[in-house]
Motif scaffolding. Sequence first.
Motif, short mmCIF file in Angstrom:
data_model
loop_
_atom_site.label_atom_id
_atom_site.label_comp_id
_atom_site.label_asym_id
_atom_site.label_seq_id
_atom_site.Cartn_x
_atom_site.Cartn_y
_atom_site.Cartn_z
N GLY A 69 -5.46 -8.15 -2.83
CA GLY A 69 -5.50 -9.00 -4.02
C GLY A 69 -5.60 -8.17 -5.29
N VAL A 70 -4.54 -7.47 -5.61
CA VAL A 70 -4.56 -6.59 -6.79
C VAL A 70 -3.74 -7.21 -7.93
CG1 VAL A 70 -3.64 -4.41 -7.72
CG2 VAL A 70 -5.05 -4.40 -5.65
N ASP A 71 -4.35 -7.27 -9.12
CA ASP A 71 -3.67 -7.65 -10.36
C ASP A 71 -3.71 -6.42 -11.26
OD1 ASP A 71 -3.55 -10.31 -9.51
OD2 ASP A 71 -5.51 -10.74 -10.38
N THR A 92 -1.05 2.78 -0.39
CA THR A 92 -0.39 1.52 -0.03
C THR A 92 0.04 0.78 -1.29
OG1 THR A 92 -1.82 1.44 1.91
CG2 THR A 92 -0.62 -0.57 1.36
N LEU A 93 -0.84 0.78 -2.29
CA LEU A 93 -0.50 0.12 -3.55
C LEU A 93 0.75 0.71 -4.19
CD1 LEU A 93 -1.18 -1.81 -5.94
CD2 LEU A 93 -2.61 0.00 -6.88
N VAL A 94 0.83 2.04 -4.31
CA VAL A 94 2.04 2.61 -4.94
C VAL A 94 3.28 2.42 -4.07
CG1 VAL A 94 1.24 4.30 -6.61
CG2 VAL A 94 1.47 4.97 -4.24
N ARG A 95 3.09 2.47 -2.76
CA ARG A 95 4.25 2.27 -1.88
C ARG A 95 4.78 0.84 -1.95
NH1 ARG A 95 5.29 5.74 2.24
NH2 ARG A 95 5.57 4.05 3.73
N CYS A 96 3.90 -0.09 -2.37
CA CYS A 96 4.36 -1.46 -2.60
C CYS A 96 5.17 -1.55 -3.90
CB CYS A 96 3.19 -2.43 -2.66
SG CYS A 96 2.48 -2.83 -1.06
N ILE A 97 4.83 -0.70 -4.88
CA ILE A 97 5.51 -0.78 -6.17
C ILE A 97 6.99 -0.41 -6.05
CG2 ILE A 97 5.57 0.15 -8.54
CD1 ILE A 97 2.53 0.28 -8.47
N ASN A 98 7.32 0.53 -5.15
CA ASN A 98 8.76 0.79 -4.96
C ASN A 98 9.27 0.21 -3.64
OD1 ASN A 98 7.65 2.60 -3.22
ND2 ASN A 98 8.61 4.41 -4.11
N PHE A 99 8.46 -0.65 -3.06
CA PHE A 99 8.85 -1.40 -1.86
C PHE A 99 9.20 -0.50 -0.67
CE2 PHE A 99 9.46 -4.13 -5.51
CZ PHE A 99 8.62 -5.16 -5.17
N LEU A 100 8.57 0.68 -0.62
CA LEU A 100 8.61 1.45 0.62
C LEU A 100 7.80 0.66 1.64
CD1 LEU A 100 8.00 5.14 -0.50
CD2 LEU A 100 10.09 4.18 0.46
#
Length: 362
Positions: free
Chosen positions: A23-25, A46-54
Amino acid sequence: MISIRGLKKSFRMEQQYVHAVNGVDLDIAEGEIFGVVGYSGAGKSTLVRCINFLEIPDEGSITIKGFGTFTARQSKLYHTPKGGGTEAPATQQELRQLRRSIGMIFQHFNLLDRSTVFENVAYPLRYTGISKEEIERRVKELLELVDLSDKIDSYPAELSGGQKQRVAIARALANNPKILLSDEATSALDPEVTESILKLLKDLNRKLGLTVILITHEMAVVRSICDQMAVMELGKIVESGNVYDVFADPHAASTRRFVNASFGLSNLDKLEESGVITITPDSKLVRLTFNRDSVGEALISEVSRKFKISLNIVLANVEILQDAPLGALIVLAKGDPGDVQRALDYITSCNVKVEVLRDGMA
Ligand SMILES: Nc1ncnc2c1ncn2[C@@H]1O[C@H](COP(=O)(O)OP(=O)(O)OP(=O)(O)O)[C@@H](O)[C@H]1O
Ligand SMILES: [Mg+2]
């Protein structure tokens, strides 16, 4: 530039779920260097890997300037084009295009060992439809940017750690990204080399208007180049804000630990254990934080005189953050309880933050 809402990603480990991002905003402005700190396992990578959709998030949305909004529902990704329009399942092509516009660098560089520096930097330019001559021109330009032109024909094994990271940075910038994700990029480097890589990132941020998201477990890194920061713990952002403000007035327990460690104040427990400081019944151990709004250069001697108490400095440190001083002082205040209280009230009135760490009078 980047706006994250309700982001969640969990992993299934045998019978259990690990809620890596829970639950990150987050809002990251264009041209900002945004630091994310947290202990190991907090969910930063995990958060940064979500930002480029890895990593495809389970839930939540990420809006990226120029790319519209990607929304995850039950681990399925949907895309709404920029400027609105209808939502549709995200296509591989959309994700490829997005990834190309987001550079990423890592702790262990991830270079191709059997390829030269030239080939490593040229790698992301293949299949982009640009000519051989254009690729060569671009690679040379990139190597100049990271000050590594003389190593163009070297292999990674022939480079130092700092040089390898420069190659990785050049490669990450090959397609002219507007965003650079850095996951512990300086963690494998010694302090001097770290310094030079951070300086390079800051230069690139200024020169290219690059937005940088910098993941680290080292507050020193955040302190030296970040504008804004967030602290992550157990998959959540527990604190965020301007770097100076977070350092001057940390709230979350883990932020305090990070800030104290970076000020060298975690030595306090050791000093107490070793008997260097003893808290007598007529004393209080107090932490004073001087920020850019604090008044009174000779505050300590002034207060000792005015209130007839003794103030002994136990630990002191001044940092320059965003070109402004931030001082931390641990003092042992001794005297009549009423005088000590009046002295601390006076110090507070000079815009110095006062925290009683140990109270012998209580
Ligand atoms: N692919 C995966 N499969 C299963 N669990 C994972 C996976 N990736 C991460 N995790 C788990 O998610 C949690 C967060 O991991 P993550 O790598 O994001 O943390 P981190 O903050 O980057 O830590 P570090 O500072 O050690 O790099 C950890 O408990 C980790 O074990
Ligand atoms: Mg990590």
